[in-house]
Write a protein that holds these residues in place. Structure first.
Motif, short mmCIF file in Angstrom:
data_model
loop_
_atom_site.label_atom_id
_atom_site.label_comp_id
_atom_site.label_asym_id
_atom_site.label_seq_id
_atom_site.Cartn_x
_atom_site.Cartn_y
_atom_site.Cartn_z
N LYS A 93 -37.88 -3.28 8.23
CA LYS A 93 -39.19 -2.73 7.87
C LYS A 93 -39.02 -1.42 7.12
O LYS A 93 -39.75 -1.14 6.15
N LEU B 189 -44.93 8.87 2.44
CA LEU B 189 -44.35 8.69 3.76
C LEU B 189 -44.78 9.80 4.71
O LEU B 189 -45.05 9.56 5.89
N ASN C 32 -40.78 2.70 13.81
CA ASN C 32 -40.63 1.23 13.76
C ASN C 32 -40.08 0.69 15.09
O ASN C 32 -40.52 -0.37 15.57
N TYR D 246 -48.22 9.10 5.85
CA TYR D 246 -48.20 8.03 6.86
C TYR D 246 -47.79 8.60 8.22
O TYR D 246 -48.38 8.29 9.25
N GLN E 78 -40.46 0.18 3.44
CA GLN E 78 -41.31 1.38 3.39
C GLN E 78 -40.74 2.46 2.49
O GLN E 78 -41.50 3.23 1.88
#
Length: 546
Positions: free
Chosen positions: A159, A111, A139, A114, A163
């Protein structure tokens, strides 16, 4: 964790949030914080290291303006005890979002990558709560809208659940919009909601979210219900919207909440913590009788380790028809040793916290009942205290089975090697803590003690006893990394406000070899517009210590 929305925006929510946090102080004594939202969506904050009563005096509360807010008490499960990691966290884009989180994420590394490579969001602390907030914000940002609605928020949370892996119970506040709560698909950490007739009259309702129902009880909120696993709830002054945002998963609340962590007067996922602890005492009585008969031993008196084990100890004593005595007197002005950050501090505080009364121990075979045996630090000191005042034999009964595995979902059990039951059987555990005998509750009995009050709870997270992690994704490599991060000797050296590879910067930031320490016991970031509390990166705070 406590989140409040008053129907009348002219009233201030801060004092009531502060009272709620004081009722949740047992969940964390390292740091606390409150952020409120006032006129024109302006945020006001106060967060710092320390206890609720120390951080929030009348002056601090008077500066927290607004009819909705988020509060949090924290103890560090990973990373440092730096005041910059006190929650709630804030991002200004999009829309202005504040979030508080209980739990622990297990895929932080991917994460963080990302966030760095794709979302281009800077994560400033080692707290995965800040990371979670930024994932939610990213998001929401992808909607590209000037103004969002409930549908956009549900989509963003849905979402996020795809994740993120791990345990998370979250409350959030959108500037000028309302409050939000959501829970991970397994429902590992507790979260509920309640309402009451609006203060100041009117047709509307006041709403709250909280980790435990005791907050609602004390504030006059009724209609308490749990936020369901994988559910998101959005509350504005116009109404309540609820939606299941993640696919079905195994509902597995953490059983350790019932053993130790939660207050006895709370109800979690439909189960009274108090009743479950009574049942634990009854079940443990049967196991104690079996073992004592097998070994031809007798007990003269049952003595609890205050406070958590009192309920179970009383039921055990009644069932075995043995005298129940308060042999340990507690100093109520010392914090919970289990959640203190350092091993040395824990050991030093045990004797400050408890005093053994000789008249209840001298010349007796004593059965000491404890909720659980984690590191063994407290147990060893308590047993030695009992022997120092003349106990003939000291037998310890634990309401929980042996804890042999790391908790990765938000309760600090830093290293398997520090757990006294790791790679030891009951005889070896007894020798390690100095007891004549140790008797553990069986896992089936523990599960039954809780589940009997809500048969819909088919599974619990019992990973600290079994090593089986309901979310998956917990392998030896992950555990080794987590233990390295959480270990007491690493925690004591963690650089305050330091940016290292943990933040996903690939080693781009230099980590100093010499340990840096905070020179102040408490550094506050209070009042004024919301701006963060990390003095190390030059963010301005209007409140400073003398």
């Amino acid at each position: 964790m406590h989140c409040l929305l008053l129907h009348d925006p002219s009233l201030d929510a801060a004092s009531e949030i502060c009272e709620g946090l004081s009722l949740l102080q047992h969940r964390g004594q390292d740091a606390c914080g409150i952020v409120t939202c006032g006129p024109k969506g302006r945020f006001y904050q106060c967060k710092a290291n320390g206890m609720v009563r120390d951080v929030f005096d009348a002056t601090a509360i008077s500066r927290l303006i607004g009819g909705m807010g988020v509060g949090h008490v924290r103890y560090p499960t990973a990373g440092s005890s730096n005041h910059a990691e006190a929650q709630p966290f804030y991002v200004n884009s999009p829309y202005g979002i504040v979030m508080a989180h209980n739990g622990n994420l297990i895929n932080t590394s991917s994460l963080l990558n990302y966030m760095d490579a794709v979302a281009h969001r800077h994560i400033n602390t080692t707290s995965d709560s800040e990371l979670l907030l930024n994932i939610f914000a990213d998001n929401l940002q992808q909607t590209g809208k000037f103004r969002i609605n409930e549908e956009d928020i549900f989509t963003a949370i849905g979402k996020l659940t795809q994740q993120v892996k791990g345990a998370y119970a979250c409350v959030a506040m959108l500037a000028g919009f309302g409050i939000i709560a959501f829970r991970d698909p397994n429902g590992i950490r507790p979260l509920g909601m309640g309402s009451r007739k609006a203060l100041g009259g009117g047709q509307g309702k006041d709403w709250l979210f909280a980790s435990e129902s005791v907050v609602a009880d004390a504030s006059g909120f009724g209609e308490w219900e749990d936020v369901k696993p994988g559910e998101a709830v959005i509350i504005t002054r116009n109404g309540v919207s609820r939606r299941q945002v993640s696919p079905p998963a195994t509902f597995a609340p953490d059983i350790f909440e019932y053993v130790y962590f939660a207050r006895p007067d709370s109800v979690l996922d439909g189960v009274s913590v108090y009743r479950s602890r009574m049942a634990m005492g009854d079940a443990l009585a049967d196991e104690v009788k079996r073992v004592l008969d097998e070994r031809k031993l007798s007990v003269d008196v049952v003595i609890p380790v205050p406070d958590t084990s009192r309920v179970a100890a009383l039921n055990l004593a009644q069932k075995l028809q043995l005298p129940y005595r308060e042999g340990f007197i507690k100093n109520r002005y010392v914090g919970r040793t289990f959640i203190m950050p350092g091993q040395q501090m824990r050991r030093k505080n045990v004797r400050r916290k408890l005093n053994a009364m000789a008249l209840e121990f001298s010349g007796k075979n004593v059965l000491i009942v404890d909720d659980s045996i984690v590191r063994g630090t407290t147990s060893k000191e308590i047993i030695q205290m009992a022997k120092d005042v003349g106990a003939k034999k000291v037998i310890v009964a634990s309401c929980a089975p042996p804890i042999r595995h790391v908790n990765v979902y938000g309760i600090d059990m830093p290293s398997r090697s520090e757990l006294v039951a790791y790679n030891r059987d009951s005889e070896e555990i007894a020798r390690a803590i100095g007891a004549d005998l140790v008797i553990f509750q069986t896992l089936p009995d523990l599960v039954s003690s809780v589940r009997q009050f809500n048969p819909a709870l088919e599974t619990f997270d019992c990973s600290v006893f079994t090593g089986e992690y309901v979310t998956g994704g917990v392998d030896e490599e992950y555990l080794a990394g987590l233990e390295k991060l959480r270990a007491d000797n690493v925690k004591s050296r963690t650089e305050v406000g330091g940016l290292g590879t943990l933040e996903g910067k690939g080693g781009g930031a230099v980590k100093h070899e010499e340990p840096a320490t905070e020179t102040r016991e408490m550094a506050l970031g209070c009042s004024g517009p919301m701006n963060g509390a990390d003095s190390t990166v030059g963010l301005h705070n209007t409140y400073s210590l003398a």
